[in-house]
Write a protein that holds these residues in place. Structure first.
Motif, mmCIF file in Angstrom:
data_model
loop_
_atom_site.group_PDB
_atom_site.id
_atom_site.type_symbol
_atom_site.label_atom_id
_atom_site.label_comp_id
_atom_site.label_asym_id
_atom_site.label_seq_id
_atom_site.Cartn_x
_atom_site.Cartn_y
_atom_site.Cartn_z
ATOM 1 N N LYS A 114 0.822 -1.215 0.000
ATOM 2 C CA LYS A 114 0.000 0.000 0.000
ATOM 3 C C LYS A 114 0.856 1.264 0.000
ATOM 4 O O LYS A 114 0.351 2.369 -0.191
ATOM 5 C CB LYS A 114 -0.941 0.027 1.211
ATOM 6 N N ALA A 115 2.174 1.104 0.252
ATOM 7 C CA ALA A 115 3.068 2.261 0.322
ATOM 8 C C ALA A 115 3.404 2.759 -1.083
ATOM 9 O O ALA A 115 3.559 1.967 -2.017
ATOM 10 C CB ALA A 115 4.350 1.894 1.065
ATOM 11 N N LYS A 116 3.533 4.060 -1.217
ATOM 12 C CA LYS A 116 3.854 4.663 -2.504
ATOM 13 C C LYS A 116 5.364 4.609 -2.742
ATOM 14 O O LYS A 116 6.149 5.044 -1.904
ATOM 15 C CB LYS A 116 3.371 6.113 -2.519
ATOM 16 N N ASN A 117 5.759 4.057 -3.883
ATOM 17 C CA ASN A 117 7.185 3.975 -4.264
ATOM 18 C C ASN A 117 8.040 3.320 -3.187
ATOM 19 O O ASN A 117 9.147 3.761 -2.898
ATOM 20 C CB ASN A 117 7.738 5.374 -4.578
ATOM 21 N N TYR A 118 7.525 2.254 -2.604
ATOM 22 C CA TYR A 118 8.285 1.552 -1.574
ATOM 23 C C TYR A 118 9.628 1.072 -2.141
ATOM 24 O O TYR A 118 9.674 0.488 -3.218
ATOM 25 C CB TYR A 118 7.494 0.355 -1.047
ATOM 26 N N GLY A 119 10.704 1.322 -1.416
ATOM 27 C CA GLY A 119 12.030 0.874 -1.832
ATOM 28 C C GLY A 119 12.801 1.883 -2.659
ATOM 29 O O GLY A 119 13.966 1.640 -3.008
ATOM 30 N N LYS A 120 12.198 3.041 -2.966
ATOM 31 C CA LYS A 120 12.856 4.009 -3.830
ATOM 32 C C LYS A 120 14.169 4.503 -3.223
ATOM 33 O O LYS A 120 15.161 4.688 -3.943
ATOM 34 C CB LYS A 120 11.926 5.195 -4.098
ATOM 35 N N LEU A 121 14.188 4.709 -1.935
ATOM 36 C CA LEU A 121 15.393 5.241 -1.280
ATOM 37 C C LEU A 121 16.600 4.351 -1.550
ATOM 38 O O LEU A 121 17.705 4.842 -1.787
ATOM 39 C CB LEU A 121 15.165 5.365 0.230
ATOM 40 N N ALA A 122 16.398 3.047 -1.516
ATOM 41 C CA ALA A 122 17.492 2.090 -1.732
ATOM 42 C C ALA A 122 17.579 1.636 -3.179
ATOM 43 O O ALA A 122 18.267 0.651 -3.477
ATOM 44 C CB ALA A 122 17.307 0.887 -0.809
ATOM 45 N N ASN A 123 16.883 2.358 -4.064
ATOM 46 C CA ASN A 123 16.886 2.028 -5.499
ATOM 47 C C ASN A 123 16.404 0.593 -5.740
ATOM 48 O O ASN A 123 16.984 -0.159 -6.527
ATOM 49 C CB ASN A 123 18.275 2.244 -6.095
ATOM 50 N N LYS A 124 15.336 0.222 -5.034
ATOM 51 C CA LYS A 124 14.747 -1.104 -5.181
ATOM 52 C C LYS A 124 13.270 -0.953 -5.547
ATOM 53 O O LYS A 124 12.611 -0.004 -5.119
ATOM 54 C CB LYS A 124 14.875 -1.909 -3.877
ATOM 55 N N THR A 125 12.742 -1.887 -6.320
ATOM 56 C CA THR A 125 11.322 -1.888 -6.630
ATOM 57 C C THR A 125 10.639 -2.938 -5.770
ATOM 58 O O THR A 125 11.257 -3.921 -5.346
ATOM 59 C CB THR A 125 11.055 -2.200 -8.108
ATOM 60 N N LEU A 126 9.360 -2.736 -5.528
ATOM 61 C CA LEU A 126 8.601 -3.699 -4.739
ATOM 62 C C LEU A 126 8.593 -5.063 -5.422
ATOM 63 O O LEU A 126 8.695 -6.101 -4.760
ATOM 64 C CB LEU A 126 7.165 -3.186 -4.550
ATOM 65 N N LEU A 162 21.632 1.591 6.658
ATOM 66 C CA LEU A 162 20.256 1.856 7.098
ATOM 67 C C LEU A 162 19.311 2.213 5.948
ATOM 68 O O LEU A 162 18.101 2.328 6.167
ATOM 69 C CB LEU A 162 20.244 2.986 8.132
ATOM 70 N N GLU A 163 19.859 2.392 4.738
ATOM 71 C CA GLU A 163 18.992 2.756 3.612
ATOM 72 C C GLU A 163 17.847 1.758 3.457
ATOM 73 O O GLU A 163 16.700 2.134 3.229
ATOM 74 C CB GLU A 163 19.804 2.801 2.314
ATOM 75 N N PHE A 164 18.189 0.481 3.544
ATOM 76 C CA PHE A 164 17.185 -0.578 3.497
ATOM 77 C C PHE A 164 17.553 -1.645 4.515
ATOM 78 O O PHE A 164 18.709 -2.057 4.594
ATOM 79 C CB PHE A 164 17.118 -1.207 2.098
ATOM 80 N N PRO A 165 16.612 -2.056 5.370
ATOM 81 C CA PRO A 165 15.191 -1.677 5.312
ATOM 82 C C PRO A 165 14.804 -0.501 6.220
ATOM 83 O O PRO A 165 13.698 0.001 6.110
ATOM 84 C CB PRO A 165 14.504 -2.951 5.793
ATOM 85 N N HIS A 166 15.694 -0.090 7.120
ATOM 86 C CA HIS A 166 15.258 0.819 8.185
ATOM 87 C C HIS A 166 14.690 2.131 7.645
ATOM 88 O O HIS A 166 13.536 2.484 7.932
ATOM 89 C CB HIS A 166 16.406 1.084 9.149
ATOM 90 N N HIS A 167 15.474 2.863 6.876
ATOM 91 C CA HIS A 167 14.994 4.155 6.401
ATOM 92 C C HIS A 167 13.881 4.008 5.368
ATOM 93 O O HIS A 167 12.962 4.827 5.298
ATOM 94 C CB HIS A 167 16.162 4.965 5.833
ATOM 95 N N THR A 168 13.952 2.946 4.581
ATOM 96 C CA THR A 168 12.872 2.662 3.628
ATOM 97 C C THR A 168 11.545 2.479 4.368
ATOM 98 O O THR A 168 10.505 3.017 3.946
ATOM 99 C CB THR A 168 13.207 1.398 2.818
ATOM 100 N N ASN A 169 11.590 1.754 5.466
ATOM 101 C CA ASN A 169 10.364 1.502 6.231
ATOM 102 C C ASN A 169 9.917 2.742 7.002
ATOM 103 O O ASN A 169 8.710 2.962 7.189
ATOM 104 C CB ASN A 169 10.577 0.321 7.168
ATOM 105 N N GLU A 170 10.865 3.545 7.445
ATOM 106 C CA GLU A 170 10.497 4.820 8.090
ATOM 107 C C GLU A 170 9.687 5.682 7.130
ATOM 108 O O GLU A 170 8.673 6.278 7.513
ATOM 109 C CB GLU A 170 11.750 5.581 8.511
ATOM 110 N N SER A 192 5.778 6.588 7.886
ATOM 111 C CA SER A 192 5.575 8.003 8.225
ATOM 112 C C SER A 192 4.662 8.679 7.212
ATOM 113 O O SER A 192 3.735 9.421 7.578
ATOM 114 C CB SER A 192 6.923 8.734 8.284
ATOM 115 N N GLU A 193 4.919 8.425 5.921
ATOM 116 C CA GLU A 193 4.117 9.078 4.899
ATOM 117 C C GLU A 193 2.720 8.482 4.811
ATOM 118 O O GLU A 193 1.763 9.171 4.438
ATOM 119 C CB GLU A 193 4.861 9.009 3.563
ATOM 120 N N ALA A 194 2.574 7.207 5.193
ATOM 121 C CA ALA A 194 1.234 6.607 5.263
ATOM 122 C C ALA A 194 0.409 7.288 6.347
ATOM 123 O O ALA A 194 -0.784 7.543 6.173
ATOM 124 C CB ALA A 194 1.353 5.113 5.541
#
Length: 450
Positions: free
Chosen positions: A147-159, A234-242, A246-248
């Motif tokens: 349900k998250a928008k662009n999940y994984g973008k920070l770590a350059n990963k796609t869902l 921390l890029e993935f998964p910690h900051h990705t999940n933050e 947070s934005e949800a």
């Protein structure tokens, strides 16, 4: 114009704070179950230099760095040491403060602790459940990543890529999830040990790791912050999940700029306990001058890895001595201020390019050579001190010489003028025995204590 490499967009961008003249910054801190290692210290020093430079530029920096004081590692270590998790965390928070103070790291504006935000964490999770972003499974609460928008973008990963990688998981926790990538917001527990669980609408438990930083950051700094930082791991998964949670919750962008520092390697290999090359700052400070260790950690560009070797430490020690020597040589004579302005302009230009300390130091070393040629004055001294402040270096003022020692120096000068070199050398040796080192330079005799 300050530019920052934004991990979120993988490019250098002009920095524009939300509020003019002010920066709200959150940097992930340590999990306090042991003494911090060199990797932790590298992150703390790197972001300390960044903070100091932004303050030099005139910004007021609201710098928040947390302590994770409830975690499985803490619970295990507390049980092994017959302590409560809070007692263990208190011990290593104090150790962290001692070690970082020795390294010249400025205190954060605030160091929030997870245990103090449990009510807000539970409320945050409930909002995610009410909005359909989270669900309960046997007392655990999980976040729905699809349900998250662009999940994984920070770590350059796609869902999709992540789902392929997780498709073979068959562990017990995965069986509780709708999607193997879903992450825990709340973990149920039947542990009755003191300080290991809190009551919630879903039963006794404790928060997941990722939710903690989202709550502390937004509670203290608001829904949108200027800069969020931490180690590259921390890029993935910690900051990705933050970002996802947070934005949800808020429907707003969580952080405008994401910054990540590089790893520390030991003799070319990544530092790890399994390789036996794991070093704590507590251990290092027993054998290495804190100023040298600080300089070593501060003077590689923050995004690059650092290779920790005896040779690299020796280079750092030599450069610290070079700086101290130039500071001792700083003349009262007024320098050509146009030369000084060139040094300042070049230094600022280097640092404004994503805090390029390596290029900044090249300018600074040229400045030191210029100082050693007899250039000085109030403005030169101020710039010298400004750079030292950014680097986080402080040197004690040389103690004034006793009158008897001054007489000996004058006598040695007379002996040299009379070509009585035997007496000159005798006085030099006599002063050296007292810890006074003389240097004969074109600008006259200079001295310093060993």
């Amino acid at each position: 114009m300050l530019k920052i490499y934004n991990t979120l967009n993988a490019q250098i961008e002009e920095f524009k704070p939300i509020t003019e003249g002010q920066i709200n910054m959150y940097v992930c801190g340590p999990t306090v179950y042991n003494y911090i290692h060199i990797g932790n210290a590298r992150s703390s020093v790197a972001f300390d230099v960044i903070r100091r430079y932004m303050e030099y530029c005139g910004y007021k920096v609201n710098y928040i760095s947390n302590f994770t004081d409830i975690d499985d590692k803490i619970i295990r270590a507390a049980a092994e040491n017959k302590m409560t998790p809070k007692e263990l965390a208190d011990k290593f928070i104090e150790a962290f403060r001692e070690d970082t103070q020795a390294l010249g790291i400025k205190s954060a504006t605030k160091n929030p602790r997870v245990m103090d935000y449990m009510e807000q964490i539970i409320e945050f999770v409930q909002i995610l459940m009410d909005k359909g972003y989270a669900y309960e499974s046997q007392g655990d609460i999980y976040f729905r990543v699809d349900k998250a928008k662009n999940y994984g973008k920070l770590a350059n990963k796609t869902l999709e890529d992540l789902q392929v990688g997780a498709s073979g998981r068959v562990d017990n926790e995965s069986q509780l999830k709708e999607n193997p990538l879903d992450f825990a917001l709340w973990k149920s527990t039947d542990n009755v040990a003191e300080g290991t669980w809190w009551s919630s609408p879903w039963g006794n438990g404790r928060p997941g790791w990722h939710i903690e930083c989202s709550v502390m950051a937004t509670e203290i700094l608001g829904n949108i912050i200027d800069i969020h930082g931490g180690g590259a791991d921390l890029e993935f998964p910690h900051h990705t999940n933050e970002i996802a949670q947070s934005e949800a919750k808020t429907g707003q962008k969580f952080a405008n700029y994401w910054m990540h520092n590089g790893f520390v390697n030991v003799d070319g290999e990544k530092m790890s306990k399994s390789l036996g090359n794991f070093k704590t700052v507590h251990e290092m400070l027993e054998v290495v001058n804190p100023q040298v260790l600080r300089f070593f950690l501060a003077t590689t560009h923050y995004r690059r890895p650092i290779n920790f070797t005896p040779e690299a430490l020796q280079d750092a020690e030599n450069n610290v001595e070079k700086i101290k020597n130039a500071l001792r040589n700083l003349s009262e004579n007024q320098a050509n201020l146009s030369d000084l302005e060139n040094f300042k302009s070049d230094f600022i230009q280097a640092m404004n390019e994503d805090f390029n300390i390596a290029n900044g130091l090249t300018v600074f070393y040229d400045f030191l050579s210029w100082v050693n040629q007899g250039n000085g004055g109030v403005e030169v001294k101020q710039f010298f001190q400004d750079v030292l402040t950014i680097l986080g270096l402080t040197f004690e003022e040389e103690v004034s010489l006793d009158a008897d020692i001054e007489v000996l120096i004058q006598e040695r000068q007379m002996a040299r003028a009379n070509k009585d070199f035997a007496r000159s050398d005798e006085i030099r040796d006599q002063l050296k025995a007292q810890g006074i080192i003389l240097e004969d330079t074109p600008q006259g005799v200079r001295w310093h204590r060993e």
